[in-house]
Design an enzyme around this catalytic site. Structure first.
Site, PDB file in Angstrom:
ATOM      1  N   CYS A 172     -58.261 -85.965 -15.676  1.00  0.00           N
ATOM      2  CA  CYS A 172     -57.228 -86.471 -14.560  1.00  0.00           C
ATOM      3  C   CYS A 172     -58.005 -87.193 -13.198  1.00  0.00           C
ATOM      4  O   CYS A 172     -57.442 -87.866 -12.539  1.00  0.00           O
ATOM      5  CB  CYS A 172     -56.419 -85.146 -14.115  1.00  0.00           C
ATOM      6  SG  CYS A 172     -55.536 -84.597 -15.296  1.00  0.00           S
TER       7      CYS A 172
ATOM      8  N   HIS B 120     -53.254 -86.750  -7.160  1.00  0.00           N
ATOM      9  CA  HIS B 120     -52.904 -86.676  -8.710  1.00  0.00           C
ATOM     10  C   HIS B 120     -51.709 -85.831  -8.868  1.00  0.00           C
ATOM     11  O   HIS B 120     -51.725 -84.745  -8.074  1.00  0.00           O
ATOM     12  CB  HIS B 120     -54.090 -86.038  -9.396  1.00  0.00           C
ATOM     13  CG  HIS B 120     -53.942 -85.522 -10.886  1.00  0.00           C
ATOM     14  ND1 HIS B 120     -53.326 -86.349 -11.626  1.00  0.00           N
ATOM     15  CD2 HIS B 120     -54.045 -84.457 -11.309  1.00  0.00           C
ATOM     16  CE1 HIS B 120     -52.976 -85.780 -12.892  1.00  0.00           C
ATOM     17  NE2 HIS B 120     -53.354 -84.421 -12.657  1.00  0.00           N
TER      18      HIS B 120
ATOM     19  N   ASN C 261     -47.277 -85.044 -15.431  1.00  0.00           N
ATOM     20  CA  ASN C 261     -48.603 -85.104 -15.268  1.00  0.00           C
ATOM     21  C   ASN C 261     -49.069 -86.262 -16.280  1.00  0.00           C
ATOM     22  O   ASN C 261     -49.062 -85.770 -17.383  1.00  0.00           O
ATOM     23  CB  ASN C 261     -49.337 -83.921 -15.413  1.00  0.00           C
ATOM     24  CG  ASN C 261     -50.776 -83.918 -14.892  1.00  0.00           C
ATOM     25  OD1 ASN C 261     -51.457 -85.204 -15.159  1.00  0.00           O
ATOM     26  ND2 ASN C 261     -51.347 -82.852 -15.071  1.00  0.00           N
TER      27      ASN C 261
HETATM   28  C1  LIG Z   1     -48.614 -73.714 -15.469  1.00  0.00           C
HETATM   29  C2  LIG Z   1     -48.112 -73.453 -14.187  1.00  0.00           C
HETATM   30  C3  LIG Z   1     -46.957 -74.414 -13.699  1.00  0.00           C
HETATM   31  C4  LIG Z   1     -47.480 -72.112 -14.141  1.00  0.00           C
HETATM   32  O1  LIG Z   1     -47.055 -71.669 -13.019  1.00  0.00           O
HETATM   33  P1  LIG Z   1     -47.370 -70.201 -12.735  1.00  0.00           P
HETATM   34  O2  LIG Z   1     -46.577 -70.015 -11.400  1.00  0.00           O
HETATM   35  O3  LIG Z   1     -48.852 -70.145 -12.527  1.00  0.00           O
HETATM   36  O4  LIG Z   1     -46.720 -69.354 -13.633  1.00  0.00           O
HETATM   37  P2  LIG Z   1     -47.027 -68.012 -13.819  1.00  0.00           P
HETATM   38  O5  LIG Z   1     -48.658 -67.711 -14.197  1.00  0.00           O
HETATM   39  O6  LIG Z   1     -46.565 -67.121 -12.643  1.00  0.00           O
HETATM   40  O7  LIG Z   1     -46.217 -67.415 -14.938  1.00  0.00           O
HETATM   41  C5  LIG Z   1     -46.620 -67.524 -16.195  1.00  0.00           C
HETATM   42  C6  LIG Z   1     -45.479 -66.995 -17.106  1.00  0.00           C
HETATM   43  O8  LIG Z   1     -44.626 -67.841 -17.307  1.00  0.00           O
HETATM   44  C7  LIG Z   1     -44.551 -68.110 -18.822  1.00  0.00           C
HETATM   45  N1  LIG Z   1     -44.397 -69.369 -18.966  1.00  0.00           N
HETATM   46  C8  LIG Z   1     -45.219 -70.397 -19.265  1.00  0.00           C
HETATM   47  N2  LIG Z   1     -44.892 -71.464 -19.398  1.00  0.00           N
HETATM   48  C9  LIG Z   1     -43.428 -71.340 -19.473  1.00  0.00           C
HETATM   49  C10 LIG Z   1     -42.341 -72.355 -19.553  1.00  0.00           C
HETATM   50  N3  LIG Z   1     -42.435 -73.709 -19.836  1.00  0.00           N
HETATM   51  N4  LIG Z   1     -41.035 -71.647 -19.438  1.00  0.00           N
HETATM   52  C11 LIG Z   1     -40.863 -70.420 -19.296  1.00  0.00           C
HETATM   53  N5  LIG Z   1     -41.758 -69.584 -18.873  1.00  0.00           N
HETATM   54  C12 LIG Z   1     -43.100 -70.009 -19.061  1.00  0.00           C
HETATM   55  C13 LIG Z   1     -45.861 -67.717 -19.387  1.00  0.00           C
HETATM   56  O9  LIG Z   1     -45.802 -67.247 -20.678  1.00  0.00           O
HETATM   57  C14 LIG Z   1     -46.214 -66.368 -18.347  1.00  0.00           C
HETATM   58  O10 LIG Z   1     -45.399 -65.278 -18.606  1.00  0.00           O
HETATM   59  P3  LIG Z   1     -46.140 -63.908 -18.796  1.00  0.00           P
HETATM   60  O11 LIG Z   1     -46.247 -63.700 -17.228  1.00  0.00           O
HETATM   61  O12 LIG Z   1     -44.996 -62.913 -19.189  1.00  0.00           O
HETATM   62  O13 LIG Z   1     -47.247 -63.905 -19.540  1.00  0.00           O
HETATM   63  C15 LIG Z   1     -49.044 -73.615 -12.956  1.00  0.00           C
HETATM   64  O14 LIG Z   1     -50.004 -72.737 -13.146  1.00  0.00           O
HETATM   65  C16 LIG Z   1     -49.761 -75.032 -12.835  1.00  0.00           C
HETATM   66  O15 LIG Z   1     -49.042 -75.964 -12.624  1.00  0.00           O
HETATM   67  N6  LIG Z   1     -51.186 -75.034 -13.085  1.00  0.00           N
HETATM   68  C17 LIG Z   1     -51.812 -76.055 -13.036  1.00  0.00           C
HETATM   69  C18 LIG Z   1     -51.585 -76.871 -14.224  1.00  0.00           C
HETATM   70  C19 LIG Z   1     -52.354 -78.337 -14.306  1.00  0.00           C
HETATM   71  O16 LIG Z   1     -51.784 -78.895 -13.145  1.00  0.00           O
HETATM   72  N7  LIG Z   1     -52.930 -78.796 -15.239  1.00  0.00           N
HETATM   73  C20 LIG Z   1     -53.279 -80.236 -15.234  1.00  0.00           C
HETATM   74  C21 LIG Z   1     -54.536 -80.253 -14.163  1.00  0.00           C
HETATM   75  S1  LIG Z   1     -55.107 -81.686 -14.217  1.00  0.00           S
END
Ligand SMILES: CC(C)(COP(=O)(O)OP(=O)(O)OC[C@H]1O[C@@H](n2cnc3c(N)ncnc32)[C@H](O)[C@@H]1OP(=O)(O)O)[C@@H](O)C(=O)NCCC(=O)NCCS
Length: 330
Positions: free
Chosen positions: A115, A256, A286
């Site tokens: 990215c 980004h 993204n």
């Molecule tokens: C992925 C992301 C949106 C998750 O948000 P979050 O607030 O961290 O979510 P949490 O970790 O609190 O929650 C995860 C839970 O939601 C669940 N979950 C994951 N994706 C899900 C979805 N699409 N729908 C519903 N639930 C989902 C997981 O299974 C997990 O459940 P568990 O706690 O029972 O194991 C966030 O961490 C994020 O944006 N991270 C960066 C990703 C990114 O930018 N990547 C590219 C970088 S260049």
């Protein structure tokens, strides 16, 4: 050479097909509410199956060249940034060169910095241009992430989309404008948090890699989130301070587009109101390295950038990689 390197033209291309969170919720256990509140994404664009990264790159590149009031034959350097090249080799930049029908005695190569690719690409191009040998460089970021997403994995498939953004960098006699400074970095000790494991020399494609779904993006979202918030904030400060201005002099932050919450925390760290931050993640998700040049093109078209404005790009991605570029608009 003490000429400035300016962004002389921009262009972008987003495939027509829109997939909403509601559409995805029909096939995996998720909801529009979950995706929107956690990431800021409502919908994303998806390329046609026969549409490759170079096809999207061709459209955004042509638009950027036209916007710069140049012709394809004026380009003397082509850099493509992508994690979804048309094929392992030749580079997508070479394929794009042929599609643009431009000269065959110019360097064309890909950069893979995930990215952060656009920020890396602009830095490499502008430093090559400082040599005095190149006048007009094309930096195109083109990503077909839909092709490397596991559409059964709700952790990743809701976050990404396809698209392409391009800039033409040109030399200018005007002093102290254009690309002012860039910081780049990487930490290769953490490759596990975000990767596509199979298909390379370590794990060539096999029946097992396909069955184990190892040709798709794998990510530890929480880890990525933590690093992104910290590093994007730090690197923004670093490039601003090194150049000798203050964050409140930034007219527009173009980060980004990975997650609205990451973007908001970077803005908060810089004490920038959200009016000074460009966010379009709601529409596109993204798009990896393409997100900044797409956002730049849209910001310009929306009249959000004027002569003399300080603009800041900041990115973070797999590698882990990062980069921040300070630009003064010409
Ligand atoms: C992925 C992301 C949106 C998750 O948000 P979050 O607030 O961290 O979510 P949490 O970790 O609190 O929650 C995860 C839970 O939601 C669940 N979950 C994951 N994706 C899900 C979805 N699409 N729908 C519903 N639930 C989902 C997981 O299974 C997990 O459940 P568990 O706690 O029972 O194991 C966030 O961490 C994020 O944006 N991270 C960066 C990703 C990114 O930018 N990547 C590219 C970088 S260049």
């Amino acid at each position: 050479m003490n000429k400035s390197i300016i962004i002389a033209g921009t262009g972008s291309y987003l495939p027509e097909k829109i997939i909403t969170n509601h559409d995805i919720a029909k096939t995996v256990d998720t909801s529009d509410e979950w995706v929107y509140t956690r990431s800021g994404i409502k919908e994303r664009r998806i390329a046609k199956s026969e549409e490759a990264a170079s096809d999207m790159a061709l459209i955004s590149a042509k638009r950027a060249i036209e916007n710069a009031k140049l012709k394809p034959e004026d380009i003397d350097l082509v850099i493509v940034t992508t994690v979804t090249p048309d094929m392992m080799f030749p580079s997508t930049a070479c394929i794009l060169q042929a599609k643009l029908g431009i000269r065959n005695n110019i360097p064309c190569f890909d950069i893979e910095a995930a990215c952060s690719g656009f920020v890396y690409g602009v830095e490499v191009a502008s430093k090559m241009m400082k040599s005095g040998y190149y006048k007009n460089a094309l930096v195109v970021s083109s990503e077909k992430l839909s092709g490397i997403l596991d559409w059964q994995d709700r952790n990743t498939c809701v976050l990404f989309g396809d698209g392409s953004g391009a800039v033409v960098l040109s030399t200018s006699e005007e002093k102290d404008v254009g690309i002012l400074d860039t910081v780049l970095g990487a930490d290769g000790s953490d490759t596990a948090t975000l990767k596509l494991p199979a298909g390379g020399s370590l794990m060539p494609a096999s029946k097992e890699t396909v069955e184990n779904r190892q040709h798709f993006i794998q990510m530890n979202g929480r880890e990525v989130f933590k690093h992104a918030v910290k590093i994007m904030g730090e690197k923004s400060f670093e490039v601003i301070e090194r150049y000798g201005i203050t964050p409140n002099e930034i007219s527009l932050l173009i980060p980004h587009q990975a997650n609205t919450r990451i973007i908001e925390s970077v803005a908060k760290r810089l004490k920038l109101p959200m009016e000074k931050v460009f966010v379009n993640i709601e529409k596109y998700g993204n798009t990896s390295s393409a997100s900044i040049p797409i956002a730049l093109d849209e910001a310009l078209k929306a009249g959000k950038i004027k002569k003399g404005d300080y603009i800041l790009f900041v990115a973070f991605g797999a590698g882990l990689t990062w980069g921040a570029t300070l630009v003064k608009w010409h």
